[in-house]
Design a protein around this motif. Structure first.
Motif, PDB file in Angstrom:
ATOM      1  N   GLU A  21      32.099 125.401   1.053  1.00 26.78           N
ATOM      2  CA  GLU A  21      31.420 124.898   2.251  1.00 26.78           C
ATOM      3  C   GLU A  21      29.960 124.675   1.901  1.00 26.78           C
ATOM      4  OE1 GLU A  21      33.105 126.216   6.211  1.00 26.78           O
ATOM      5  OE2 GLU A  21      31.247 127.335   6.102  1.00 26.78           O
TER       6      GLU A  21
ATOM      7  N   HIS B 196      26.313 121.694  16.357  1.00 21.56           N
ATOM      8  CA  HIS B 196      26.809 120.761  15.336  1.00 21.56           C
ATOM      9  C   HIS B 196      28.231 121.134  14.910  1.00 21.56           C
ATOM     10  CE1 HIS B 196      26.486 118.016  11.892  1.00 21.56           C
ATOM     11  NE2 HIS B 196      27.105 118.953  11.205  1.00 21.56           N
ATOM     12  N   ILE B 197      28.444 122.424  14.702  1.00 20.21           N
ATOM     13  CA  ILE B 197      29.753 122.911  14.264  1.00 20.21           C
ATOM     14  C   ILE B 197      30.813 122.604  15.333  1.00 20.21           C
ATOM     15  CG2 ILE B 197      31.089 125.025  13.815  1.00 20.21           C
ATOM     16  CD1 ILE B 197      28.351 126.128  12.606  1.00 20.21           C
TER      17      ILE B 197
ATOM     18  N   TYR C  63      31.707 120.053   6.832  1.00 18.56           N
ATOM     19  CA  TYR C  63      32.835 120.957   7.024  1.00 18.56           C
ATOM     20  C   TYR C  63      34.141 120.189   6.868  1.00 18.56           C
ATOM     21  CZ  TYR C  63      29.033 123.645   8.981  1.00 18.56           C
ATOM     22  OH  TYR C  63      27.840 124.294   9.149  1.00 18.56           O
TER      23      TYR C  63
ATOM     24  N   GLU D 273      21.131 116.083   3.589  1.00 17.70           N
ATOM     25  CA  GLU D 273      22.248 115.949   4.531  1.00 17.70           C
ATOM     26  C   GLU D 273      22.968 114.615   4.384  1.00 17.70           C
ATOM     27  OE1 GLU D 273      23.338 118.463   6.337  1.00 17.70           O
ATOM     28  OE2 GLU D 273      21.670 119.760   5.808  1.00 17.70           O
TER      29      GLU D 273
ATOM     30  N   TRP E 205      26.192 122.404   2.301  1.00 17.41           N
ATOM     31  CA  TRP E 205      25.339 121.698   3.262  1.00 17.41           C
ATOM     32  C   TRP E 205      25.882 121.961   4.671  1.00 17.41           C
ATOM     33  CZ3 TRP E 205      27.446 118.890  -1.028  1.00 17.41           C
ATOM     34  CH2 TRP E 205      26.568 118.824  -2.107  1.00 17.41           C
ATOM     35  N   HIS E 206      26.013 120.901   5.474  1.00 15.91           N
ATOM     36  CA  HIS E 206      26.647 121.073   6.776  1.00 15.91           C
ATOM     37  C   HIS E 206      27.877 120.191   6.858  1.00 15.91           C
ATOM     38  CE1 HIS E 206      22.518 122.553   7.505  1.00 15.91           C
ATOM     39  NE2 HIS E 206      23.189 123.493   8.147  1.00 15.91           N
TER      40      HIS E 206
ATOM     41  N   ARG F 114      17.009 118.206  12.671  1.00 13.29           N
ATOM     42  CA  ARG F 114      17.904 119.357  12.914  1.00 13.29           C
ATOM     43  C   ARG F 114      18.207 119.593  14.379  1.00 13.29           C
ATOM     44  NH1 ARG F 114      15.453 123.495   8.502  1.00 13.29           N
ATOM     45  NH2 ARG F 114      16.180 122.353   6.703  1.00 13.29           N
TER      46      ARG F 114
ATOM     47  N   GLU G 162      22.615 124.462  15.041  1.00 18.89           N
ATOM     48  CA  GLU G 162      23.659 124.572  14.028  1.00 18.89           C
ATOM     49  C   GLU G 162      25.024 124.819  14.682  1.00 18.89           C
ATOM     50  OE1 GLU G 162      23.776 126.833   9.875  1.00 18.89           O
ATOM     51  OE2 GLU G 162      24.142 128.191  11.533  1.00 18.89           O
TER      52      GLU G 162
ATOM     53  N   ASN H 295      22.249 125.105   0.829  1.00 12.98           N
ATOM     54  CA  ASN H 295      21.475 125.274   2.056  1.00 12.98           C
ATOM     55  C   ASN H 295      20.222 126.124   1.878  1.00 12.98           C
ATOM     56  OD1 ASN H 295      22.991 123.735   3.918  1.00 12.98           O
ATOM     57  ND2 ASN H 295      24.538 125.339   4.005  1.00 12.98           N
TER      58      ASN H 295
END
Lengths: 630, 324
Positions: free
Chosen positions: B188, B40-41, B193, A406, B190-191, A297, B37, A123
């Motif tokens: 963990e 998104h989570i 999960y 992503e 990037w994004h 984003r 963010e 990231n």
């Protein structure tokens, strides 16, 4: 206190105009990495008094700096780390200056923590690679640089630390920089900024060093405050992986997700992948009201003009520039678990919001992260990087990692423990045709089957040459025809006269032969036909492949089980004789293997019954399945 | 990089005018990025877990987390209940605020009190902060999670709060005993999960991981998020205990003979059990004043909490044992 409001208002405006820079620090135990971060936090006044008091106490007890404050203790969070004086896990730190806000991923340097470094890199926009001025470019420096480059970071600071211990000598610094540039030339698009510093004393961290007047460049903080990070996500085509279908009531159906790239506005044509259905965006819904447009984003909810099937894991994207879809991909892998990766083992792959079963079919080589040399590999151990091919059970939408982090990245999850065991980067699709988006037709398989009042399927007859497959297929088709069923027979010999005329009988050609017939049978099922396939089809894996091409229950495997001696005795076409005489090569049963089905849906023993009996037994079996009326 | 130029601050090579290009390119401010963010989570948890719950502690972080949940699922309501583990020692104003807020938003609230702890008469004055927190909070939370079978629980913790939290994942895996193993965390990147768990296992999810205390206050101000009035300075009756100013919230606090509470202008930077939460002297009676105070403050917010002081790794120990 009311008079403070305008000031705070002004302050908040200034704050919201700030950009955020995420950077990674890498270096080994003794390079002074934690000291550097502690110094940045301290100098930017982000250490509070009580933390400072605890730090002073800890410094005396555990510190390595005598009575001086040991900044490393501020950063190394876990008790085990403080005791051992090393940084084990990734820690995230936050600080801000008047220019920018910073998120620092502080990562460990040892080879056994390569996975933690990768986590920090995933990231980050910028990497600060620390080198001890006394030691110069070491193996670990190369390893850190490779991982940073692999995970797509282009901007790198070569922070030559501990300059105080080499008398702030310019020659030492220049030699290290030259050495590093030589090595880094092999890494893709690295933009290197070398800075000589002393984290302990603060030289060139925030303040220009008085001790190094020969250095005219920026301090570390000046660099971090001003470095340009242009991801170019906004210029790329629109992509939104669907996270969640938002359905509060019958009147609203929206698709929630975070925009991975590009921009979107109401009226835009979109394509839903992998299905290939198309629609238009009608609204961009948020809690704060509908938006006229949205970009990378942003977390939004899209409403489409048409009532089409969209679910979690699908990707809503630009209709004019759609993503690639594939189920066979070339990838880079970094293994993260004590239990090694073996090709052939099944894992779950999660990319974006999609999770599918997958297999690493082929491990081409691994990369020695210290030397960057490739080495042959049959497995991938913890912290090893490898290049291989993935086969997925369903087609997924992907982008090459270098284009989009992503959508170009994935994790592998163990199917039993659900632990994250590996991560990877998509490189390319192994199939050329996957760029072609599937044409969605408004009349589908169900419509075609309905008009024929039948349930289309493939009846796959496998067995040795001379076992009676073709005879049974012919009898069965006649019987089905009499029952007004719409049928077609694909016969091995006949197909080889046309579609598969270019194929021989080697193993590779036999596999291709079955693949083509499988695809043809699939099209016929799609057309609504009961399709009878009469092929030797000697290999289990190819029969399995065809089974997987079709939907559940559509593939009926019938093993025409006739002993080789009986077939050879019958020898209706005189082929066994020729094979025995060596006139035909690769003849199944003679010099080419036949793999008996292990779980055939039906087994016919033609040795003990007439072809008519066999066909009748098969018809009865189809009645039991509901394909025909009893 | 070295040259004969003697000016040590030579910035010619850098394009200072475009320093905010990053923002412009993404079109998002710092807070918008954090907000996106977190949303998104939350959506990721909702999509992947069978039975999620949001731990609602009534504090400012919980208020922000709840606000983000309203945004994440809009126009749907947050599709999970709120859970408050009530130690029976929370400030009265917190409970009032909780009930009012939940009613306004029409959300499901589960309040769990460790009945065994109540039966044993556990309290911070009689048993000390460690026993009280363990029984009423940590054990109470475990009881509630098990009772309802929640497999994912949102918490409002932030990485800037404390050193061990700086290393905790956003999706923090807990075994069937609710234990956190800091040495064996799921990578963990990037994004992406990984929220998959087996029967009995669960994940704690921290959507505010990357927010700082200042971000929280700025966001509360920007979004006009309601918070408990205890955060604002007001004359309140306090007594001194272990160097902390403790609010006399009810008559359960033992007073020494002859001791009487002093009226002082105080506020709270964090909220918890009133006997364990120290007030600070402050005149900050509105959000701009609080933010202004934040900017000049030299004491970190956890200092007002009695449970962290025992030893410097105490939070890590509590977390391993299942404290949020």
């Amino acid at each position: 206190m009311a008079d403070s409001a305008p000031d705070v208002e002004k302050y908040l405006q200034a704050q919201s105009a700030k950009s955020t820079l995420r950077f990674l620090t890498c270096g080994s135990v003794d390079d002074g990495k934690s000291t550097l971060i502690g110094r940045l936090l301290f100098d930017s006044k982000l250490i509070f008094e009580d933390q400072l008091a605890a730090l002073e106490a800890d410094s005396k007890r555990l510190g390595t700096q005598g009575d001086e404050i040991d900044f490393a203790l501020l950063v190394d969070g876990l008790a085990a780390e403080r005791e051992q004086g090393i940084t084990i896990d990734v820690a995230y730190r936050f600080f801000a200056t008047d220019q920018r806000k910073f998120v620092v991923a502080d990562t460990p340097g040892h080879e056994q923590y390569t996975r933690n470094m990768a986590t920090g890199a995933s990231n980050a926009d910028v990497a600060v690679i620390l080198v001890d001025a006394r030691k110069g470019v070491l193996t670990q420096t190369k390893r850190h640089s490779y991982i940073v480059s692999l995970f797509g970071i282009k901007q790198v600071v070569l922070a030559v630390n501990k300059m105080d211990l080499v008398d702030f000598d310019e020659a030492v610094f220049q030699a290290i920089v030259e050495d590093y540039r030589k090595f880094a030339a092999v890494l893709d698009g690295f933009e290197i900024t070398p800075i000589p510093l002393s984290a302990l004393a603060g030289d060139n961290v925030m303040q220009a060093s008085q001790a190094m007047p020969w250095y005219a460049g920026v301090t570390l903080l000046e660099y971090l405050e001003t470095v340009q990070v242009t991801e170019g996500l906004a210029e790329q085509p629109f992509r939104l992986p669907v996270q969640w279908v938002n359905r509060p009531d019958l009147d609203f159906r929206g698709f929630s997700g975070t925009i991975a790239s590009g921009t979107v506005k109401p009226g835009d044509d979109v394509l839903i992948l992998p299905a290939g259905t198309s629609s238009k965006v009608s609204r961009i819904v948020t809690f704060d009201g509908d938006l006229p447009s949205a970009g990378p984003r942003q977390a939004v909810t899209l409403v489409l003009e048409d009532e089409i099937d969209v679910s979690r894991g699908d990707l809503i994207g630009s209709a004019s520039d759609p993503s690639q879809i594939s189920d066979q991909l070339g990838v880079h892998l970094l293994w993260m678990h004590e239990e090694a990766l073996f090709p052939g083992r099944q894992y779950y792959l999660k990319t974006g919001t999609r999770t599918v079963p997958c297999v690493v079919t082929d491990l081409k080589h691994k990369i020695n992260v210290n030397t960057l040399e490739t080495q042959p590999a049959r497995k991938l151990e913890l912290n090893e990087v490898g290049v291989g091919n993935l086969s997925l059970s369903e087609r997924i939408v992907f982008e090459p990692y270098e284009r989009n982090r992503e959508i170009g990245s994935f994790i592998l999850i163990d199917r039993q423990s659900f632990a994250t065991v590996g991560v990877g980067l998509f490189d390319f699709s192994l199939r050329r045709a996957e760029n072609v988006v599937w044409q969605t037709l408004s009349v589908d398989k169900a419509h075609r089957a309905n008009i024929k009042h039948q349930q289309p399927c493939v009846i796959w007859l496998t067995g040795l040459s001379g076992s009676g497959k073709s005879t049974i297929a012919n009898l069965l088709e006649s019987a089905l025809h009499d029952l007004n069923r719409h049928t077609y027979v694909l016969d091995g010999d006949n197909v080889r006269h046309g579609l598969n005329r270019d194929l021989g009988f080697t193993e590779v050609d036999r596999v291709e032969n079955i693949r083509r017939v499988g695809e043809t049978a699939k099209l016929m099922v799609d057309a609504g036909l009961i399709t009878i396939v009469s092929f030797i089809s000697p290999y289990r894996s190819e029969r399995q492949m065809v089974r997987e091409l079709l939907d559940e229950g559509e593939f009926i495997e019938v093993f025409v089980d006739t002993p080789l001696e009986v077939c050879e005795q019958r020898d209706t076409k005189g082929l066994y004789k020729k094979a025995r005489a060596g006139e035909i090569e690769n003849f199944t049963g003679i010099d080419s293997e036949y793999q008996r089905p292990e779980n055939a849906d039906l087994v016919l023993h033609t040795e003990a019954e007439t072809p008519e009996d066999s066909a009748a037994a098969l018809l009865q079996f189809l009645a039991k399945l509901g394909i025909v009326q009893a | 990089m070295a040259s004969n130029n003697s000016d040590p601050l030579d910035l010619e090579t850098l394009d200072l005018k475009n320093r905010t290009k990053l923002d412009v390119a993404n079109g998002l401010t710092h807070l918008q990025q954090l907000e996106a963010e977190s949303i998104h989570i939350m959506r990721e948890v909702m999509a992947e877990s069978d039975k999620p719950v949001m731990l609602y502690s009534i504090g400012k972080d919980s208020s922000v987390m709840l606000h983000l949940a309203l945004k994440a699922f809009y126009p749907s309501k947050p599709p999970f209940p709120l859970l408050h583990v009530d130690t029976t020692w929370k400030f009265r104003e917190m409970i009032e605020f909780r009930d009012k807020r939940v009613a306004e938003l029409g959300l499901d609230l589960i309040v769990h009190i460790n009945a065994e702890g109540v039966a044993q008469g556990i309290g911070p004055f009689s048993h000390g902060s460690a026993v009280h927190t363990d029984v009423m909070k940590t054990q109470g939370l475990k009881q509630a999670l098990e009772k309802y079978g929640f497999d994912a629980a949102f918490g409002g913790a932030r990485r800037d709060e404390e050193k061990s939290r700086a290393k905790e994942r956003i999706f923090s895996f807990r075994n069937a005993q609710h234990r956190w193993d800091p040495k064996n965390q799921r990578p963990e990147l990037w994004h992406i999960y990984n929220g998959r768990v087996r029967q009995g296992e669960s994940i704690r999810v921290f959507p505010l991981s990357n927010w700082t205390e200042l971000d929280i206050w700025q966001y509360i101000y920007q979004e006009a998020i309601p918070i408990v009035p205890l955060y604002f300075a007001k004359k309140r009756p306090v007594v001194e205990r272990d160097g902390m100013k403790i609010l006399v919230d009810d008559d359960r606090i033992p007073l020494a003979t002859g001791e009487s509470p002093r009226e002082e202008l105080v506020r709270f930077r964090t909220l918890g059990c009133y006997p364990l939460t120290g007030a600070i002297s402050s005149t900050a009676a509105d959000l701009p004043a609080i933010i202004e105070e934040m900017l000049v403050t030299r004491t970190s917010e956890r200092q007002g909490r009695a449970i962290d002081h025992d030893e410097s790794s105490s939070m890590e120990k509590k977390k391993q044992e299942g404290y949020f």
